[in-house]
Design an enzyme around this catalytic site. Structure first.
Site, PDB file in Angstrom:
ATOM      1  N   ASP A   1       0.848   3.369   4.431  1.00 26.13           N
ATOM      2  CA  ASP A   1      -0.264   4.022   3.741  1.00 26.13           C
ATOM      3  C   ASP A   1      -1.378   4.389   4.711  1.00 26.13           C
ATOM      4  O   ASP A   1      -1.917   5.478   4.666  1.00 26.13           O
ATOM      5  CB  ASP A   1      -0.813   3.158   2.596  1.00 26.13           C
ATOM      6  CG  ASP A   1      -1.254   1.760   3.026  1.00 26.13           C
ATOM      7  OD1 ASP A   1      -0.965   1.345   4.169  1.00 26.13           O
ATOM      8  OD2 ASP A   1      -1.883   1.063   2.207  1.00 26.13           O
TER       9      ASP A   1
ATOM     10  N   PHE B   1     -14.022   2.529   4.823  1.00 25.45           N
ATOM     11  CA  PHE B   1     -13.148   1.782   3.927  1.00 25.45           C
ATOM     12  C   PHE B   1     -12.825   2.649   2.722  1.00 25.45           C
ATOM     13  O   PHE B   1     -13.718   3.243   2.117  1.00 25.45           O
ATOM     14  CB  PHE B   1     -13.794   0.462   3.483  1.00 25.45           C
ATOM     15  CG  PHE B   1     -12.829  -0.395   2.723  1.00 25.45           C
ATOM     16  CD1 PHE B   1     -11.857  -1.123   3.386  1.00 25.45           C
ATOM     17  CD2 PHE B   1     -12.867  -0.438   1.333  1.00 25.45           C
ATOM     18  CE1 PHE B   1     -10.941  -1.903   2.684  1.00 25.45           C
ATOM     19  CE2 PHE B   1     -11.961  -1.204   0.627  1.00 25.45           C
ATOM     20  CZ  PHE B   1     -10.994  -1.943   1.298  1.00 25.45           C
TER      21      PHE B   1
ATOM     22  N   LYS C   1      -6.731   6.479  11.185  1.00 27.85           N
ATOM     23  CA  LYS C   1      -8.125   6.333  11.621  1.00 27.85           C
ATOM     24  C   LYS C   1      -8.166   6.314  13.149  1.00 27.85           C
ATOM     25  O   LYS C   1      -8.099   5.249  13.761  1.00 27.85           O
ATOM     26  CB  LYS C   1      -8.729   5.048  11.075  1.00 27.85           C
ATOM     27  CG  LYS C   1      -8.928   5.019   9.575  1.00 27.85           C
ATOM     28  CD  LYS C   1      -9.614   3.723   9.183  1.00 27.85           C
ATOM     29  CE  LYS C   1      -9.912   3.650   7.716  1.00 27.85           C
ATOM     30  NZ  LYS C   1     -10.568   2.358   7.372  1.00 27.85           N
TER      31      LYS C   1
ATOM     32  N   ASP D   1      -6.028  -0.483  -1.568  1.00 25.16           N
ATOM     33  CA  ASP D   1      -6.742  -1.357  -2.496  1.00 25.16           C
ATOM     34  C   ASP D   1      -7.982  -1.999  -1.891  1.00 25.16           C
ATOM     35  O   ASP D   1      -8.172  -2.002  -0.678  1.00 25.16           O
ATOM     36  CB  ASP D   1      -5.811  -2.468  -2.969  1.00 25.16           C
ATOM     37  CG  ASP D   1      -5.570  -3.505  -1.879  1.00 25.16           C
ATOM     38  OD1 ASP D   1      -5.862  -4.693  -2.120  1.00 25.16           O
ATOM     39  OD2 ASP D   1      -5.090  -3.146  -0.779  1.00 25.16           O
TER      40      ASP D   1
ATOM     41  N   GLY E   1       0.756  -1.245   0.000  1.00 24.84           N
ATOM     42  CA  GLY E   1       0.000   0.000   0.000  1.00 24.84           C
ATOM     43  C   GLY E   1       0.781   1.287   0.000  1.00 24.84           C
ATOM     44  O   GLY E   1       0.335   2.284  -0.543  1.00 24.84           O
TER      45      GLY E   1
ATOM     46  N   ASP F   1      -4.856   1.996  10.999  1.00 25.83           N
ATOM     47  CA  ASP F   1      -6.209   1.986  11.574  1.00 25.83           C
ATOM     48  C   ASP F   1      -6.163   1.356  12.960  1.00 25.83           C
ATOM     49  O   ASP F   1      -5.986   2.060  13.935  1.00 25.83           O
ATOM     50  CB  ASP F   1      -7.262   1.399  10.630  1.00 25.83           C
ATOM     51  CG  ASP F   1      -6.871   0.101   9.965  1.00 25.83           C
ATOM     52  OD1 ASP F   1      -6.047  -0.651  10.516  1.00 25.83           O
ATOM     53  OD2 ASP F   1      -7.411  -0.178   8.885  1.00 25.83           O
TER      54      ASP F   1
ATOM     55  N   ARG G   1      -5.450   0.519  -6.507  1.00 25.44           N
ATOM     56  CA  ARG G   1      -4.201   1.146  -6.050  1.00 25.44           C
ATOM     57  C   ARG G   1      -3.729   2.257  -6.989  1.00 25.44           C
ATOM     58  O   ARG G   1      -3.065   3.181  -6.576  1.00 25.44           O
ATOM     59  CB  ARG G   1      -3.079   0.111  -5.942  1.00 25.44           C
ATOM     60  CG  ARG G   1      -3.262  -0.909  -4.853  1.00 25.44           C
ATOM     61  CD  ARG G   1      -1.983  -1.732  -4.675  1.00 25.44           C
ATOM     62  NE  ARG G   1      -2.177  -2.923  -3.892  1.00 25.44           N
ATOM     63  CZ  ARG G   1      -2.197  -2.975  -2.564  1.00 25.44           C
ATOM     64  NH1 ARG G   1      -2.047  -1.868  -1.870  1.00 25.44           N
ATOM     65  NH2 ARG G   1      -2.364  -4.114  -1.933  1.00 25.44           N
TER      66      ARG G   1
END
Length: 181
Positions: A106, A158, A137, A165, A51, A109, A171
């Site tokens: 990337d 999401f 997040k 992705d 990512g 969370d 991506r």
């Protein structure tokens, strides 16, 4: 190229939430902060694949310090949800002893993946370790480490695009899109 407001990836619809220009500005601001914080120091960046590749590339283009980059690949997602298990897929071969390390991620969370990475790095004896993430997040975050450089704090939605992705797709998008519920 004109940005699309809504797209489909596989069986799901997404709408643009962070524009290409907003991403570009945020990455430059993060690089400026890193340049200032590490003035006169060499930095070893550690990119987390898959990512972070776009974020890592754009960030590196704006770093003025001497720096190196290496990558490891870890995964904890299947589809649109985290599995709760982190698998180290491609190991770290870089000598980090005594080095100033910045992990490029990337998205942070729950923090489970990053916690695992920090544990992997401990025996490598880096001088310092900081974390740079494009997306954070806070509502999902369950760990107690500090995320030092944050591009955007977002709700627990999401998202896809700019390296992120959905089952390997999306991506390549220049913007970040949020799942339409």
């Amino acid at each position: 190229m004109q940005q699309m407001n809504e797209i489909s990836v596989k069986d799901k619809k997404f709408s643009v939430s962070i524009s290409e220009k907003e991403i570009e500005n945020s990455v430059k601001n993060l690089a400026n902060r890193i340049n200032e914080d590490y003035k006169g120091k060499e930095i070893t960046f550690l990119g987390i694949l898959n990512g972070s590749f776009m974020f890592a590339s754009d960030l590196m283009k704006n770093i003025k310090n001497e720096c190196k980059i290496s990558f490891i690949k870890v995964s904890s997602y299947e589809g649109t949800s985290t599995t709760g298990t982190v698998k180290q897929l491609l190991g770290l071969n870089e000598d980090l002893e005594g080095k100033d390390v910045i992990i490029i991620e990337d998205i942070v969370d729950t923090g489970l993946t990053m916690k695992n990475i920090l544990e992997i790095l401990k025996p490598k004896k880096p001088k310092s370790v900081k974390i740079a993430t494009l997306i954070f997040k806070p509502e999902s975050f369950k760990e107690d480490f500090k995320v030092d450089y944050i591009g955007f704090s977002i709700p627990n939605d999401f998202i896809v695009g700019y390296g992120l992705d959905y089952d390997g797709l999306g991506r390549n998008l220049k913007e970040i899109y949020t799942l339409v519920k």
